[in-house]
Design an enzyme around this catalytic site. Structure first.
Site, PDB file in Angstrom:
ATOM      1  N   ALA A  65       5.318  -6.924  10.268  1.00 45.55           N
ATOM      2  CA  ALA A  65       4.427  -7.446  11.160  1.00 45.55           C
ATOM      3  C   ALA A  65       3.285  -6.370  11.793  1.00 45.55           C
ATOM      4  O   ALA A  65       3.634  -5.250  11.457  1.00 45.55           O
ATOM      5  CB  ALA A  65       5.228  -7.674  12.656  1.00 45.55           C
ATOM      6  N   GLY A 109       8.943  -7.493   8.841  1.00 46.32           N
ATOM      7  CA  GLY A 109       8.386  -8.946   8.692  1.00 46.32           C
ATOM      8  C   GLY A 109       8.266  -9.365   7.293  1.00 46.32           C
ATOM      9  O   GLY A 109       8.071 -10.543   6.610  1.00 46.32           O
ATOM     10  N   GLU A 112      11.372 -10.238   5.560  1.00 47.39           N
ATOM     11  CA  GLU A 112      11.839 -11.402   6.352  1.00 47.39           C
ATOM     12  C   GLU A 112      11.162 -12.531   5.952  1.00 47.39           C
ATOM     13  O   GLU A 112      11.666 -13.736   5.487  1.00 47.39           O
ATOM     14  CB  GLU A 112      11.617 -11.367   7.833  1.00 47.39           C
ATOM     15  CG  GLU A 112      12.703 -10.416   8.557  1.00 47.39           C
ATOM     16  CD  GLU A 112      12.437 -10.033   9.852  1.00 47.39           C
ATOM     17  OE1 GLU A 112      11.286  -9.659  10.392  1.00 47.39           O
ATOM     18  OE2 GLU A 112      13.285 -10.236  10.704  1.00 47.39           O
ATOM     19  N   GLU A 132      12.847  -1.618  11.590  1.00 44.29           N
ATOM     20  CA  GLU A 132      12.174  -1.858  12.880  1.00 44.29           C
ATOM     21  C   GLU A 132      13.021  -0.879  13.740  1.00 44.29           C
ATOM     22  O   GLU A 132      12.651  -0.563  14.697  1.00 44.29           O
ATOM     23  CB  GLU A 132      12.373  -3.302  13.365  1.00 44.29           C
ATOM     24  CG  GLU A 132      11.653  -4.434  12.771  1.00 44.29           C
ATOM     25  CD  GLU A 132      12.530  -4.928  11.463  1.00 44.29           C
ATOM     26  OE1 GLU A 132      13.240  -4.364  10.835  1.00 44.29           O
ATOM     27  OE2 GLU A 132      11.877  -6.051  11.035  1.00 44.29           O
TER      28      GLU A 132
HETATM   29  C1  LIG Z   1       8.498  -9.029  12.208  1.00 46.17           C
HETATM   30  C2  LIG Z   1       9.387  -7.922  12.947  1.00 46.17           C
HETATM   31  C3  LIG Z   1       9.781  -8.627  14.442  1.00 46.17           C
HETATM   32  O1  LIG Z   1      10.633  -7.928  12.265  1.00 46.17           O
HETATM   33  C4  LIG Z   1       8.827  -6.514  13.356  1.00 46.17           C
HETATM   34  C5  LIG Z   1       8.326  -5.733  12.088  1.00 46.17           C
HETATM   35  O2  LIG Z   1       7.942  -6.189  10.957  1.00 46.17           O
HETATM   36  S1  LIG Z   1       8.014  -4.283  12.703  1.00 46.17           S
HETATM   37  C6  LIG Z   1       7.136  -3.633  11.284  1.00 46.17           C
HETATM   38  C7  LIG Z   1       8.111  -3.045  10.249  1.00 46.17           C
HETATM   39  N1  LIG Z   1       7.509  -2.194   9.108  1.00 46.17           N
HETATM   40  C8  LIG Z   1       7.197  -1.043   9.278  1.00 46.17           C
HETATM   41  O3  LIG Z   1       7.741  -0.407  10.102  1.00 46.17           O
HETATM   42  C9  LIG Z   1       6.711  -0.299   7.947  1.00 46.17           C
HETATM   43  C10 LIG Z   1       5.465   0.346   8.814  1.00 46.17           C
HETATM   44  N2  LIG Z   1       4.593   1.042   7.527  1.00 46.17           N
HETATM   45  C11 LIG Z   1       5.085   2.283   7.051  1.00 46.17           C
HETATM   46  O4  LIG Z   1       6.166   2.801   7.154  1.00 46.17           O
HETATM   47  C12 LIG Z   1       4.174   2.763   5.887  1.00 46.17           C
HETATM   48  O5  LIG Z   1       2.620   2.273   6.188  1.00 46.17           O
HETATM   49  C13 LIG Z   1       4.615   2.515   4.504  1.00 46.17           C
HETATM   50  C14 LIG Z   1       5.840   3.142   4.114  1.00 46.17           C
HETATM   51  C15 LIG Z   1       4.849   0.938   4.214  1.00 46.17           C
HETATM   52  C16 LIG Z   1       3.237   3.138   3.430  1.00 46.17           C
HETATM   53  O6  LIG Z   1       3.197   4.295   3.771  1.00 46.17           O
HETATM   54  P1  LIG Z   1       1.799   5.049   3.149  1.00 46.17           P
HETATM   55  O7  LIG Z   1       1.738   4.926   1.828  1.00 46.17           O
HETATM   56  O8  LIG Z   1       1.730   6.514   3.697  1.00 46.17           O
HETATM   57  O9  LIG Z   1       0.629   4.133   3.650  1.00 46.17           O
HETATM   58  P2  LIG Z   1       0.029   4.253   5.106  1.00 46.17           P
HETATM   59  O10 LIG Z   1      -1.001   5.502   5.442  1.00 46.17           O
HETATM   60  O11 LIG Z   1       1.413   4.357   6.303  1.00 46.17           O
HETATM   61  O12 LIG Z   1      -0.451   2.834   5.681  1.00 46.17           O
HETATM   62  C17 LIG Z   1      -2.010   2.437   5.082  1.00 46.17           C
HETATM   63  C18 LIG Z   1      -2.491   1.583   6.273  1.00 46.17           C
HETATM   64  O13 LIG Z   1      -1.739   0.404   6.482  1.00 46.17           O
HETATM   65  C19 LIG Z   1      -1.434   0.372   8.175  1.00 46.17           C
HETATM   66  N3  LIG Z   1      -0.202  -0.285   8.242  1.00 46.17           N
HETATM   67  C20 LIG Z   1       1.039  -0.009   7.305  1.00 46.17           C
HETATM   68  N4  LIG Z   1       2.091  -0.667   7.761  1.00 46.17           N
HETATM   69  C21 LIG Z   1       1.626  -1.411   8.907  1.00 46.17           C
HETATM   70  C22 LIG Z   1       2.078  -2.334   9.786  1.00 46.17           C
HETATM   71  N5  LIG Z   1       3.233  -2.901   9.664  1.00 46.17           N
HETATM   72  N6  LIG Z   1       1.179  -2.899  10.889  1.00 46.17           N
HETATM   73  C23 LIG Z   1       0.061  -2.365  11.057  1.00 46.17           C
HETATM   74  N7  LIG Z   1      -0.593  -1.387  10.329  1.00 46.17           N
HETATM   75  C24 LIG Z   1       0.182  -0.990   9.162  1.00 46.17           C
HETATM   76  C25 LIG Z   1      -1.250   1.921   8.411  1.00 46.17           C
HETATM   77  O14 LIG Z   1      -1.464   2.221   9.567  1.00 46.17           O
HETATM   78  C26 LIG Z   1      -2.546   2.484   7.621  1.00 46.17           C
HETATM   79  O15 LIG Z   1      -3.766   2.184   8.002  1.00 46.17           O
HETATM   80  P3  LIG Z   1      -4.669   3.147   8.985  1.00 46.17           P
HETATM   81  O16 LIG Z   1      -3.809   3.397  10.230  1.00 46.17           O
HETATM   82  O17 LIG Z   1      -4.843   4.419   7.969  1.00 46.17           O
HETATM   83  O18 LIG Z   1      -5.789   2.604   9.381  1.00 46.17           O
END
Ligand SMILES: CC(C)(O)CC(=O)SCCNC(=O)CCNC(=O)[C@H](O)C(C)(C)COP(=O)(O)OP(=O)(O)OC[C@H]1O[C@@H](n2cnc3c(N)ncnc32)[C@H](O)[C@@H]1OP(=O)(O)O
Length: 258
Positions: A65, A109, A112, A132
């Site tokens: 998400a 998500g 999911e 999460e």
């Molecule tokens: C649905 C529910 C209720 O269950 C809740 C959820 O889903 S909570 C979200 C769970 N997901 C995460 O915690 C994963 C978050 N992302 C990461 O950990 C990393 O991005 C990665 C390991 C997947 C990849 O890492 P990397 O290659 O280093 O890329 P990044 O620089 O981190 O990301 C690139 C760019 O994408 C944006 N990004 C990534 N994931 C999300 C996200 N879930 N939401 C919003 N944005 C996301 C990240 O911020 C980067 O953008 P910029 O900030 O550089 O503009």
């Protein structure tokens, strides 16, 4: 219909929906989920379509998400909006088969969403996880429930409590994904599988999906009874006559979805 966060395309009788927010690793924002729901229902209602494939990019099916959208929400917002339920579960209303073709990250998500599809074909690059807990929350779109049914309590607890990822091999061994293919072949393979399903008799395909899904919701004896009723009803279709005649006559069946 033009969408901003997804791409839609029809190839023969297969609808292909591609999540398309590359700069955010396909983070599942509310607008994206609304568009996905809309495209899924349109494909489900389209008589020319027999199967749907949902995919992402080489790097990410979806990284969860949208954290930037979620971060400022309070309890009242989340509760009143029924955050995550509204919109997200449209996919569960789709009666035609939906295949998730997953490469790269399918986290939170994203994992999911893939689990809400009917089955998952994974690229060898796929990584699944429910991270999460690292954000101070827990899965909110069914992850703790569906992952446990797929991989069992011990692995689900491990993943949900530690937030660790599972690679494609572990996901296949654990029953989360149905098959693994080389990343370069993912879409071709998924479209081939979807095409094969789309060539079958739609009433039997839809009933097969309904029967398997029922097994999650009922007792074994009720599930078997439900399956038997659907099985009997298929003898009223022209496609049952055609399918069995084709076998006996040693030819390919031509189904009419009737
Ligand atoms: C649905 C529910 C209720 O269950 C809740 C959820 O889903 S909570 C979200 C769970 N997901 C995460 O915690 C994963 C978050 N992302 C990461 O950990 C990393 O991005 C990665 C390991 C997947 C990849 O890492 P990397 O290659 O280093 O890329 P990044 O620089 O981190 O990301 C690139 C760019 O994408 C944006 N990004 C990534 N994931 C999300 C996200 N879930 N939401 C919003 N944005 C996301 C990240 O911020 C980067 O953008 P910029 O900030 O550089 O503009």
């Amino acid at each position: 219909m033009a969408y901003e966060n997804i791409l839609t395309e029809t190839r023969g009788s297969v609808a292909l929906i591609t999540l398309n927010r590359p700069k955010a690793l396909n983070a599942l924002s509310s607008p994206l989920m609304a568009e996905l729901g809309d495209a899924l229902l349109a494909a489900d209602a389209n008589a020319e379509i027999g199967c749907i494939v949902v995919t992402g990019s080489e790097k990410a099916f979806a990284a969860g998400a949208d954290i930037k959208e979620m971060q400022s929400k309070g309890f009242a917002d989340a509760y009143v909006e029924d955050f995550i339920t509204s919109g997200w579960e449209t996919i569960l209303r789709v009666r035609k088969p939906v295949i998730a073709a997953v490469a790269g990250y399918a986290l939170g998500g994203g994992c999911e969403l893939a689990m809400m599809c009917d089955f998952i074909i994974a690229a060898d690059s796929a990584k699944f996880g429910q991270p999460e807990i690292n954000l101070g929350v827990i899965p909110g779109a069914g992850g703790s429930q569906r992952l446990t049914r797929f991989v069992g309590k011990s692995k689900a607890m491990d993943m949900v409590l530690t937030g660790r990822n599972m690679d494609a091999q572990e996901a296949e061994r654990s029953g989360l994904v149905s098959r693994i293919v080389p990343a370069a072949d993912l879409l071709d393979e998924a479209m081939k599988v979807a095409g094969r399903i789309a060539d079958l008799s739609l009433p039997s395909v839809m009933m097969a999906k309904e029967a398997v899904n029922r097994s999650y919701e009922t007792t074994l004896s009720e599930g078997v009874r439900f399956e038997r009723r659907l099985f009997h009803s298929l003898f009223a279709t022209e496609d049952q006559k055609e399918g069995m005649a084709a076998f006996v006559e040693k030819r390919q069946p031509v189904f009419k979805n009737r």
